[in-house]
Design an enzyme around this catalytic site. Sequence first.
Site, PDB file in Angstrom:
ATOM      1  N   MET A 122       0.849  -1.187   0.000  1.00 35.69           N
ATOM      2  CA  MET A 122       0.000   0.000   0.000  1.00 35.69           C
ATOM      3  C   MET A 122       0.891   1.246   0.000  1.00 35.69           C
ATOM      4  SD  MET A 122      -3.440  -0.885   2.062  1.00 35.69           S
ATOM      5  CE  MET A 122      -2.852  -0.597   3.701  1.00 35.69           C
ATOM      6  N   LEU A 133       6.661   3.026   1.460  1.00 29.75           N
ATOM      7  CA  LEU A 133       7.599   1.905   1.515  1.00 29.75           C
ATOM      8  C   LEU A 133       8.737   2.174   2.494  1.00 29.75           C
ATOM      9  CD1 LEU A 133       7.714   1.095  -2.311  1.00 29.75           C
ATOM     10  CD2 LEU A 133       6.253   0.089  -0.544  1.00 29.75           C
ATOM     11  N   HIS A 134       9.044   1.156   3.286  1.00 32.01           N
ATOM     12  CA  HIS A 134      10.095   1.270   4.297  1.00 32.01           C
ATOM     13  C   HIS A 134      10.998   0.048   4.209  1.00 32.01           C
ATOM     14  CE1 HIS A 134       7.665  -1.638   6.430  1.00 32.01           C
ATOM     15  NE2 HIS A 134       6.620  -0.810   6.354  1.00 32.01           N
ATOM     16  N   HIS A 192       9.520  -3.341   3.517  1.00 32.98           N
ATOM     17  CA  HIS A 192       9.166  -3.592   2.108  1.00 32.98           C
ATOM     18  C   HIS A 192      10.413  -3.931   1.290  1.00 32.98           C
ATOM     19  CE1 HIS A 192       5.621  -0.933   3.206  1.00 32.98           C
ATOM     20  NE2 HIS A 192       5.034  -2.002   2.726  1.00 32.98           N
ATOM     21  N   GLN A 212     -10.322  -2.491   2.340  1.00 34.53           N
ATOM     22  CA  GLN A 212      -9.874  -3.167   3.552  1.00 34.53           C
ATOM     23  C   GLN A 212      -9.849  -2.247   4.767  1.00 34.53           C
ATOM     24  OE1 GLN A 212      -5.946  -4.083   1.594  1.00 34.53           O
ATOM     25  NE2 GLN A 212      -5.132  -3.789   3.646  1.00 34.53           N
ATOM     26  N   ASP A 267       2.361  -9.391   9.107  1.00 35.34           N
ATOM     27  CA  ASP A 267       0.911  -9.561   9.018  1.00 35.34           C
ATOM     28  C   ASP A 267       0.621 -11.058   8.944  1.00 35.34           C
ATOM     29  OD1 ASP A 267       0.018  -6.727   8.823  1.00 35.34           O
ATOM     30  OD2 ASP A 267       1.283  -6.760   7.054  1.00 35.34           O
ATOM     31  N   GLN A 289      -2.764 -12.272   7.799  1.00 37.16           N
ATOM     32  CA  GLN A 289      -2.967 -11.961   6.377  1.00 37.16           C
ATOM     33  C   GLN A 289      -2.293 -13.012   5.496  1.00 37.16           C
ATOM     34  OE1 GLN A 289      -2.804  -7.927   4.430  1.00 37.16           O
ATOM     35  NE2 GLN A 289      -0.712  -8.526   3.994  1.00 37.16           N
ATOM     36  N   SER A 349       6.787  -0.679  10.150  1.00 33.68           N
ATOM     37  CA  SER A 349       5.400  -0.540   9.694  1.00 33.68           C
ATOM     38  C   SER A 349       5.223   0.855   9.124  1.00 33.68           C
ATOM     39  CB  SER A 349       4.448  -0.730  10.879  1.00 33.68           C
ATOM     40  OG  SER A 349       3.172  -0.199  10.578  1.00 33.68           O
ATOM     41  N   ARG A 363       2.787   2.592   9.540  1.00 39.36           N
ATOM     42  CA  ARG A 363       2.082   3.407  10.541  1.00 39.36           C
ATOM     43  C   ARG A 363       3.024   3.924  11.629  1.00 39.36           C
ATOM     44  NH1 ARG A 363      -2.294  -0.417   9.123  1.00 39.36           N
ATOM     45  NH2 ARG A 363      -4.032   0.823   8.350  1.00 39.36           N
TER      46      ARG A 363
HETATM   47  O1  PAF Z   1      -0.183  -5.774   3.561  1.00 41.33           O
HETATM   48  C1  PAF Z   1      -0.585  -4.841   2.836  1.00 41.33           C
HETATM   49  O2  PAF Z   1       0.092  -3.847   2.611  1.00 41.33           O
HETATM   50  C2  PAF Z   1      -1.972  -4.951   2.219  1.00 41.33           C
HETATM   51  O3  PAF Z   1      -2.867  -5.575   3.072  1.00 41.33           O
HETATM   52  C3  PAF Z   1      -1.957  -5.611   0.835  1.00 41.33           C
HETATM   53  C4  PAF Z   1      -1.519  -7.066   0.908  1.00 41.33           C
HETATM   54  C5  PAF Z   1      -1.047  -4.852  -0.107  1.00 41.33           C
HETATM   55  C6  PAF Z   1      -3.372  -5.600   0.234  1.00 41.33           C
HETATM   56  O4  PAF Z   1      -3.851  -4.311   0.079  1.00 41.33           O
END
Ligand code: PAF
Length: 292
Positions: A39, A42-43, A46, A70, A159, A162, A194, A196
Amino acid sequence: MTDSTTRPSAGDEPLIVRTPDELRRALEGRADVGLVPTMGALHGGHRTLMRLAREKAETVVVSVFVNPLQFGPNEDLDRYPRDLPADVQVCAEEGVDVVFAPEVETMYPTEQMITVDAGPMGERLEGASRPGHFTGVLTVVTKLFQLVRPDLAVFGEKDAQQIALVRRMVLDLNLPVRIVGAPTLRDADGLASSSRNIYLDQAQRGSALALSRALRAGADAADDGADAVREAARGVLDEAAEATPPVELDYLALVDPATFEEASPHHRGAAVLAVAARVGATRLIDNVSVTL
Ligand code: PAF
């Protein structure tokens, strides 16, 4: 084999594409595609995902899309950090080939009537606190898989629920993609990377360290069984609830990694100790794998 004429080396600009047509053209004739869905904002975490994709795939695609589906109505969709030029710079440094950065209207030109149901696993922990969250995640991930058609996709283990759900979706829906997990990147003080984290001021960041401390305390008690793990972690979080600013616990759970159901006191083998808490207005999650 790497072909330096067709594959960018670290520092080359990736191709930026905004629509499915542009994406299709960019990937024409490319084999062995690795997707890193993000999303943006980026850090370092990522970067770990991108490096893993770079190691395992010939062509690396990073998607940058803040997925409204989401986010709940009172969540941080509007203030979620967005900075595409900075994200492209990170992708360039990591030798990414293609950045897919669609607009919301491109991903959702009409109301999304058909979605992917995350099932009971999607209703536990994060799913209980954020109703509909995993339906939104699995739906956009499915759309990205359809658009990019990757051979593999890399997700962060931070996550944990996820990635467990994505793996299960791939299995249950026979999706032809290999899911690769990337270990959680932590700062030297233990805080999990993160997007956030940038919301946290210095004092909040200090309090937030209780999450990783609690997980470590729990993991250290693994030899004494499930209840000991929970108690050790809970002790740290109880103290953090009294700190300034306080850590407001959402959940602390020790779960089976395949189902995210609470582990019984007699559970043996792999488990995930997961925590979610709020510090100020920022909601943070973290987890650690333990063997009981
Ligand atoms: O983990 C995330 O950044 C998001 O949940 C993802 C997998 C890109 C889906 O929007």
